[in-house]
Write an enzyme that holds these catalytic residues in place. Structure first.
Site, mmCIF file in Angstrom:
data_model
loop_
_atom_site.group_PDB
_atom_site.id
_atom_site.type_symbol
_atom_site.label_atom_id
_atom_site.label_comp_id
_atom_site.label_asym_id
_atom_site.label_seq_id
_atom_site.Cartn_x
_atom_site.Cartn_y
_atom_site.Cartn_z
ATOM 1 N N ALA A 11 -16.038 -96.655 59.887
ATOM 2 C CA ALA A 11 -17.262 -96.731 59.207
ATOM 3 C C ALA A 11 -17.087 -97.174 57.793
ATOM 4 C CB ALA A 11 -17.743 -95.202 58.914
ATOM 5 N N ARG A 21 -20.637 -108.990 52.065
ATOM 6 C CA ARG A 21 -21.543 -110.080 52.360
ATOM 7 C C ARG A 21 -22.898 -110.040 51.723
ATOM 8 N NH1 ARG A 21 -20.122 -110.033 58.091
ATOM 9 N NH2 ARG A 21 -18.237 -111.089 57.284
ATOM 10 N N GLU A 32 -8.091 -94.903 50.962
ATOM 11 C CA GLU A 32 -7.695 -94.135 52.148
ATOM 12 C C GLU A 32 -6.630 -93.419 52.160
ATOM 13 O OE1 GLU A 32 -8.522 -94.104 55.644
ATOM 14 O OE2 GLU A 32 -6.775 -92.797 55.708
ATOM 15 N N CYS A 42 -9.517 -96.117 69.432
ATOM 16 C CA CYS A 42 -9.803 -96.107 70.978
ATOM 17 C C CYS A 42 -8.582 -96.659 71.735
ATOM 18 C CB CYS A 42 -11.202 -96.800 70.836
ATOM 19 S SG CYS A 42 -12.354 -96.792 69.761
ATOM 20 N N TYR A 61 -7.360 -105.524 60.439
ATOM 21 C CA TYR A 61 -7.258 -105.959 59.275
ATOM 22 C C TYR A 61 -6.204 -105.115 58.381
ATOM 23 C CZ TYR A 61 -11.405 -108.443 60.642
ATOM 24 O OH TYR A 61 -12.538 -109.225 61.400
ATOM 25 N N ASP A 269 -18.010 -90.771 61.674
ATOM 26 C CA ASP A 269 -17.724 -89.373 62.172
ATOM 27 C C ASP A 269 -18.153 -88.318 61.230
ATOM 28 O OD1 ASP A 269 -16.895 -90.697 64.495
ATOM 29 O OD2 ASP A 269 -14.836 -89.974 64.495
ATOM 30 N N TYR A 411 -28.897 -111.137 89.937
ATOM 31 C CA TYR A 411 -28.160 -110.914 91.391
ATOM 32 C C TYR A 411 -27.649 -112.220 91.892
ATOM 33 C CZ TYR A 411 -27.349 -111.213 96.375
ATOM 34 O OH TYR A 411 -26.899 -111.565 97.422
ATOM 35 N N TRP A 419 -30.515 -105.687 96.004
ATOM 36 C CA TRP A 419 -30.988 -104.292 95.397
ATOM 37 C C TRP A 419 -29.793 -103.642 94.694
ATOM 38 C CZ3 TRP A 419 -35.797 -103.337 94.887
ATOM 39 C CH2 TRP A 419 -36.873 -104.007 95.903
HETATM 40 C C1 LIG Z 1 -7.474 -91.371 70.586
HETATM 41 C C2 LIG Z 1 -8.921 -91.826 70.431
HETATM 42 C C3 LIG Z 1 -9.813 -92.490 71.385
HETATM 43 C C4 LIG Z 1 -10.923 -92.880 71.127
HETATM 44 N N1 LIG Z 1 -11.559 -93.735 72.013
HETATM 45 C C5 LIG Z 1 -12.723 -94.205 71.455
HETATM 46 C C6 LIG Z 1 -13.717 -94.995 72.516
HETATM 47 O O1 LIG Z 1 -12.935 -95.497 73.529
HETATM 48 N N2 LIG Z 1 -14.900 -95.465 72.329
HETATM 49 C C7 LIG Z 1 -15.700 -94.684 71.149
HETATM 50 O O2 LIG Z 1 -16.719 -95.263 70.828
HETATM 51 N N3 LIG Z 1 -14.975 -94.188 70.016
HETATM 52 C C8 LIG Z 1 -13.483 -93.756 70.640
HETATM 53 N N4 LIG Z 1 -12.895 -92.910 69.605
HETATM 54 C C9 LIG Z 1 -13.662 -92.478 68.386
HETATM 55 C C10 LIG Z 1 -13.463 -93.493 67.272
HETATM 56 O O3 LIG Z 1 -12.484 -93.689 67.096
HETATM 57 C C11 LIG Z 1 -14.169 -92.716 66.108
HETATM 58 O O4 LIG Z 1 -15.491 -92.375 66.214
HETATM 59 C C12 LIG Z 1 -13.857 -93.794 64.725
HETATM 60 O O5 LIG Z 1 -12.650 -93.911 64.367
HETATM 61 C C13 LIG Z 1 -14.607 -93.098 63.663
HETATM 62 O O6 LIG Z 1 -14.567 -93.926 62.411
HETATM 63 P P1 LIG Z 1 -14.850 -93.300 61.045
HETATM 64 O O7 LIG Z 1 -14.551 -94.503 60.201
HETATM 65 O O8 LIG Z 1 -16.068 -92.528 60.768
HETATM 66 O O9 LIG Z 1 -13.492 -92.078 60.708
HETATM 67 P P2 LIG Z 1 -12.139 -92.086 61.001
HETATM 68 O O10 LIG Z 1 -11.348 -93.351 61.921
HETATM 69 O O11 LIG Z 1 -11.585 -90.958 61.195
HETATM 70 O O12 LIG Z 1 -11.427 -92.725 59.730
HETATM 71 C C14 LIG Z 1 -11.704 -91.779 58.567
HETATM 72 C C15 LIG Z 1 -10.627 -92.016 57.446
HETATM 73 O O13 LIG Z 1 -11.031 -91.536 56.246
HETATM 74 C C16 LIG Z 1 -9.726 -90.944 55.785
HETATM 75 N N5 LIG Z 1 -10.074 -89.882 54.851
HETATM 76 C C17 LIG Z 1 -10.471 -88.858 55.043
HETATM 77 N N6 LIG Z 1 -10.680 -87.858 53.998
HETATM 78 C C18 LIG Z 1 -10.190 -88.662 52.941
HETATM 79 C C19 LIG Z 1 -10.083 -88.335 51.405
HETATM 80 N N7 LIG Z 1 -10.411 -87.327 50.989
HETATM 81 N N8 LIG Z 1 -9.445 -89.490 50.688
HETATM 82 C C20 LIG Z 1 -9.238 -90.550 51.342
HETATM 83 N N9 LIG Z 1 -9.211 -90.990 52.644
HETATM 84 C C21 LIG Z 1 -9.790 -89.869 53.427
HETATM 85 C C22 LIG Z 1 -8.875 -90.745 56.749
HETATM 86 O O14 LIG Z 1 -7.454 -90.663 56.604
HETATM 87 C C23 LIG Z 1 -9.340 -91.543 57.809
HETATM 88 O O15 LIG Z 1 -8.419 -92.675 58.100
HETATM 89 C C24 LIG Z 1 -11.665 -92.682 69.960
HETATM 90 C C25 LIG Z 1 -10.843 -91.650 68.878
HETATM 91 C C26 LIG Z 1 -9.666 -91.430 69.161
HETATM 92 C C27 LIG Z 1 -8.787 -90.439 68.125
#
Ligand SMILES: Cc1cc2nc3c(=O)[nH]c(=O)nc-3n(C[C@H](O)[C@H](O)[C@H](O)COP(=O)(O)OP(=O)(O)OC[C@H]3O[C@@H](n4cnc5c(N)ncnc54)[C@H](O)[C@@H]3O)c2cc1C
Length: 434
Positions: A11, A21, A32, A42, A61, A269, A411, A419
């Site tokens: 995110a 962009r 981070e 994933c 990246y 998340d 199909y 079907w």
């Molecule tokens: C093993 C695994 C398999 C998955 N498989 C799938 C899949 O097949 N399909 C799918 O759609 N989703 C999957 N997911 C879920 C997906 O990876 C997450 O939904 C996604 O990574 C969420 O992205 P995010 O950027 O919101 O959070 P995150 O990826 O959790 O990133 C948040 C970042 O914020 C940083 N952070 C937190 N607090 C602070 C702070 N106070 N200061 C600085 N940095 C901070 C953390 O260190 C972290 O790196 C999977 C997740 C896991 C763990």
């Protein structure tokens, strides 16, 4: 003007990239706390399994790429400790103050801190971050464990069970509820239990774990334990700054990803969104959603007006080669949400038999009163993704089953049957509704 982003994975980086962009003059800084950014969590189970040999393949990246190609400063190893919104500052561990004009909070989620005693034992692992995966892989290579217990049968627990079994471990999965994949669907649960059995994984539903011992869990001896009891949104930083959470416990945002504080957005998340079938707030943390929310947060933080309308809860997982995909609501969930669900479940070949079409299971759920489609499940080896996505598209467009039945689906023998299984299921459902 400075855009500050907290969180450097899906995110956060989507937000930063989208903002750049739209506005080349913005000063964009990403904070981070971890060492690694922009990785595909994933893919972590496939690194444990062995199909992904080098974990660096999962990194999309680097900070250097962002600096060089996008003019975005990504600072790793720095943790945002608090947000002083009246002064428009984020305070880092160690006291440094980083000013902002706009802020995107993308702090993700963390493994649920379960109350089970024993989670701090050295043989207990989570599989949530890049470093978690490195630690677990190292344990597998160095200690050569022979048996594992996985706690939790959501998609991550089942992926972990698959990965460990393929490494030759004897695997037992404990799940306290009667459902799997966090989907209240007894038929789906039965199918998965049988499928796991076939691959010698013992999946015990309705079996809460009371305590993790040093070499056993609930009487099952094990050298390794994987905790995958779900995740919780990382909201502490936001809440302390006066940002509201919703009824799901995640940060409440509007469809522009704006929180209750002006100029502060949240995505991924750590935030909740709207479920388009129920119309209610939902927390279904997935990578696809995190990227979309991040993109919209970044656009709005850069001054554009973009919306993220919500999700229908589509998910897919591969377990020992079989795809399990769900979208919308199961019958049980639909009933709880106040609908009068009617469902049809069929089995049909995924493509022409002379092209080795294997049986695919399709279940469709619709509302008796309005005939609106409410959800679906697809299980099979072939084109599970395409079929669940078709149902998801129909849910997004609030389609009625009467119209779904008429859909012009592709199909030719190598791809489908004349079907399509989706249409066969729709016909069955129409029979039950009329
Ligand atoms: C093993 C695994 C398999 C998955 N498989 C799938 C899949 O097949 N399909 C799918 O759609 N989703 C999957 N997911 C879920 C997906 O990876 C997450 O939904 C996604 O990574 C969420 O992205 P995010 O950027 O919101 O959070 P995150 O990826 O959790 O990133 C948040 C970042 O914020 C940083 N952070 C937190 N607090 C602070 C702070 N106070 N200061 C600085 N940095 C901070 C953390 O260190 C972290 O790196 C999977 C997740 C896991 C763990």
């Amino acid at each position: 003007m400075r855009l500050l982003v907290i969180g450097g994975v899906a995110a956060g980086l989507s937000a930063a990239a989208r903002a750049r962009r739209l506005d080349r003059s913005l000063d964009i800084v990403v904070l981070e706390s971890g060492k690694t950014i922009s990785y595909g969590a994933c893919g972590l189970p496939y690194y444990i399994e062995g199909r992904v040999r080098d974990p660096r393949q999962l990194i999309v990246y680097t900070p250097e790429y962002f600096a060089r190609e996008r003019d975005i400063l990504v600072r790793t190893g720095v943790r945002a400790a608090s947000i002083a919104h009246p002064r428009r500052e984020v305070i880092l561990d160690g006291g440094e103050r980083v000013p902002y004009d706009r802020l995107v909070i993308a702090t993700g989620a963390r493994p649920d801190q379960t109350q089970i005693p024993g989670t701090n034992l050295p043989h207990v692992f989570t599989l949530h971050t890049f470093d978690d995966a490195l630690r677990l892989k190292q344990r597998l290579l160095e200690s050569r464990p022979r048996s594992a217990v996985v706690i939790g049968a959501r998609y991550l627990g089942l992926e972990a069970a698959d990965a460990l079994r393929r490494n030759g471990l004897k695997v037992t999965v404990f799940e306290q509820s009667k459902s799997v994949l966090h989907r209240d669907d007894p038929e789906l649960a039965k199918t998965i239990v049988r499928h796991m059995e076939h691959f010698h994984v013992d999946l015990r539903l309705g079996t809460p774990v009371g305590r993790i011992e040093s070499s056993s869990v609930e009487g099952v001896s094990c050298d390794l334990v994987i905790l995958s009891t779900g995740v919780r949104p990382n909201t502490a930083l936001a809440v302390e700054a006066g940002i509201e959470t919703g009824r799901t416990g995640a940060i409440r945002v509007d469809d522009r990803m704006q929180t209750n504080l002006a100029g502060v957005y949240a995505a991924g998340d750590c935030a909740e969104t709207t479920h388009l079938v129920t119309g209610r707030p939902a927390y279904i943390p997935l990578g696809t959603t995190a990227n979309k929310m991040g993109r919209v947060a970044g656009a709005n933080a850069a001054g554009a007006r973009e919306r993220f309308s919500g999700i229908v809860g589509t998910a897919i997982v591969s377990i020992f080669g079989l795809g399990f995909a769900t979208t919308g609501l199961s019958s049980e969930q639909a009933r709880r949400e106040g609908f009068s669900p009617v469902s049809a479940r069929i089995e049909a070949p995924a493509k022409a038999r002379y092209f080795r079409g294997r049986l695919t299971t399709v279940e469709l759920v619709a509302d008796r009163a309005t005939h609106h489609l409410l959800g679906g499940t697809v299980i099979g080896e072939q084109d599970v993704g395409g079929r669940i996505n078709t149902i998801a598209a129909a849910l997004h467009n609030r389609m009625r089953i009467d119209d779904f039945e008429q859909m012009d689906l592709a199909y030719a023998p190598p791809f489908a049957t004349v079907w399509d299984p989706l249409l066969i299921a729709a016909q069955q459902l129409m029979k039950l509704l009329n």
